[in-house]
Design an enzyme around this catalytic site. Structure first.
Site, PDB file in Angstrom:
ATOM      1  CD  GLN A   1       5.432  -5.459  11.234  1.00 39.33           C
ATOM      2  OE1 GLN A   1       6.285  -6.130  10.671  1.00 39.33           O
ATOM      3  NE2 GLN A   1       5.409  -4.135  11.115  1.00 39.33           N
TER       4      GLN A   1
ATOM      5  CB  VAL B   1       7.897  11.550   2.053  1.00 38.74           C
ATOM      6  CG1 VAL B   1       7.190  12.312   0.949  1.00 38.74           C
ATOM      7  CG2 VAL B   1       9.294  11.126   1.598  1.00 38.74           C
TER       8      VAL B   1
ATOM      9  CE1 TYR C   1      -4.335   0.470  -0.593  1.00 42.05           C
ATOM     10  CE2 TYR C   1      -3.837   2.480   0.618  1.00 42.05           C
ATOM     11  CZ  TYR C   1      -4.667   1.746  -0.216  1.00 42.05           C
ATOM     12  OH  TYR C   1      -5.827   2.301  -0.688  1.00 42.05           O
TER      13      TYR C   1
ATOM     14  N   GLY D   1       6.514   8.120   0.359  1.00 42.46           N
ATOM     15  CA  GLY D   1       7.612   7.848   1.300  1.00 42.46           C
ATOM     16  C   GLY D   1       8.357   6.584   0.900  1.00 42.46           C
ATOM     17  CG  HIS D   2       6.395   2.770   1.018  1.00 47.18           C
ATOM     18  ND1 HIS D   2       5.060   3.067   1.180  1.00 47.18           N
ATOM     19  CD2 HIS D   2       6.739   2.038   2.116  1.00 47.18           C
ATOM     20  CE1 HIS D   2       4.620   2.541   2.293  1.00 47.18           C
ATOM     21  NE2 HIS D   2       5.609   1.927   2.901  1.00 47.18           N
TER      22      HIS D   2
ATOM     23  CB  SER E   1      -0.067   2.294   4.543  1.00 47.80           C
ATOM     24  OG  SER E   1       1.166   2.221   3.878  1.00 47.80           O
ATOM     25  NE  ARG E   2      -1.601   1.071  11.183  1.00 47.78           N
ATOM     26  CZ  ARG E   2      -0.417   0.462  11.304  1.00 47.78           C
ATOM     27  NH1 ARG E   2       0.697   1.139  11.130  1.00 47.78           N
ATOM     28  NH2 ARG E   2      -0.351  -0.828  11.592  1.00 47.78           N
TER      29      ARG E   2
HETATM   30  O1  PAF Z   1       8.095  -0.506   8.215  1.00 45.44           O
HETATM   31  C1  PAF Z   1       7.444  -1.470   7.754  1.00 45.44           C
HETATM   32  O2  PAF Z   1       6.717  -1.359   6.765  1.00 45.44           O
HETATM   33  C2  PAF Z   1       7.554  -2.825   8.440  1.00 45.44           C
HETATM   34  O3  PAF Z   1       7.645  -2.687   9.815  1.00 45.44           O
HETATM   35  C3  PAF Z   1       8.705  -3.691   7.889  1.00 45.44           C
HETATM   36  C4  PAF Z   1      10.047  -3.065   8.140  1.00 45.44           C
HETATM   37  C5  PAF Z   1       8.507  -3.900   6.396  1.00 45.44           C
HETATM   38  C6  PAF Z   1       8.689  -5.069   8.573  1.00 45.44           C
HETATM   39  O4  PAF Z   1       7.502  -5.743   8.353  1.00 45.44           O
END
Ligand code: PAF
Length: 287
Positions: A62, A177, A33, A37-38, A187-188
């Protein structure tokens, strides 16, 4: 076209080919998503490496039992187009059974830096992050991995883990960003109602108020004053429900009590709920 690899075996085979050709590899781990920033991480990785691998994996480990795993936003078609346009060579896109066989039994725990802030509110979160990132670093054996400053505690945890466990990978941290009004991209953010979205830049405004105090009133630089000023800004926004405000040592993440040792910097960070949506942001001031 970008290559999509869904198994550990296929990912390893691609890496050995690139290694044979003496290519350098940059790695951008994500949960998909994607936002700008990504893509900034991907572009930076492209400037510094011959090959760029991005992973997309929504890591169940997580997420807490009451968190948003099931409704975490997903759109692989869109993500893969964005990654291709940003210059990614390959996407590692495993499913949960490829990453976690039913008798999966190992976890990686980074003590102390994992404990306060996000770790305090989300027990087990950083165990899940450290475990999946260890796996990803062992699968995608890259020269450098790219993370955003937005997740400041995640960076502290991963850097400590890489040092302690001797992962041979360099961690590169890229600036957060932001949208035009200062809201950190996440993404949230799509969960926010229009009214909440209008209120959300209050996180950045609170951080800026503390940064101003730091720069303009050095004699008032202490943990308590920095937290108080951020809290006061958040209190002025009725839709904002803070989980924590923090002024901490940037390396250890220990909360500053009163005096801040001269020459030390500060990591200002906060987590705020708007309805059911929880946003985080931070500002790092170097010493
Ligand atoms: O930052 C994230 O999107 C996640 O915590 C990561 C580093 C991909 C681990 O699942």
């Amino acid at each position: 076209v970008v290559e999509v690899l869904t198994t550990v075996g296929a990912m390893r085979a691609a890496l050995s080919e690139w290694r044979r050709a003496a290519k350098t590899v940059g790695f951008v781990p994500t949960m998909g998503y994607l936002h700008d920033g990504h893509l900034a991480l991907v572009r930076r990785a492209g400037q510094e490496n011959d090959i760029v691998v991005a992973s997309i994996f929504v890591n169940p480990l997580q997420f807490g039992p009451k968190e948003d795993l099931a409704r975490y936003p997903r759109d692989f078609e869109r993500d893969s187009k964005l990654l291709e346009a940003a210059g990614v060579t390959a996407i590692f896109y495993p499913d949960a059974s490829e990453m976690y066989p039913p008798d999966f039994s190992t976890s990686v725990e980074v003590s102390r830096v994992s404990e306060g802030l996000e770790g305090g509110v989300r027990p087990g979160h950083f165990r899940g992050v450290a475990t999946v990132v260890s796996k990803l670093f062992n699968i995608v054996t890259a020269d450098k991995a790219y993370f955003g400053q937005k997740d400041a505690q995640q960076i502290a945890v991963i850097k400590r883990m890489v040092r302690d466990l001797n992962f041979g990978i360099e961690i590169v941290v890229c600036p957060t960003v932001r949208e035009k009004d200062g809201l950190a991209m996440s993404s949230r953010n799509v969960y926010l109602s229009a009214e909440e979205r209008r209120a959300a830049p209050v996180l950045r405004i609170a951080l800026e108020a503390a940064a101003r105090l730091w720069h303009e009133a050095p004699e008032q630089r202490n943990g308590e004053n920095l937290r108080k000023i951020m809290q006061a800004v958040l209190d002025s926004e009725s839709l904002a429900n803070p989980d924590y405000v923090s002024a901490a040592d940037p390396a250890s993440l220990q909360e500053y009590a009163a005096e801040i040792p001269s020459g030390n910097g500060v990591l200002l960070s906060l987590a705020v709920r708007f309805g059911a949506t929880r946003l985080i942001d931070n500002m790092l001031i170097e010493g």
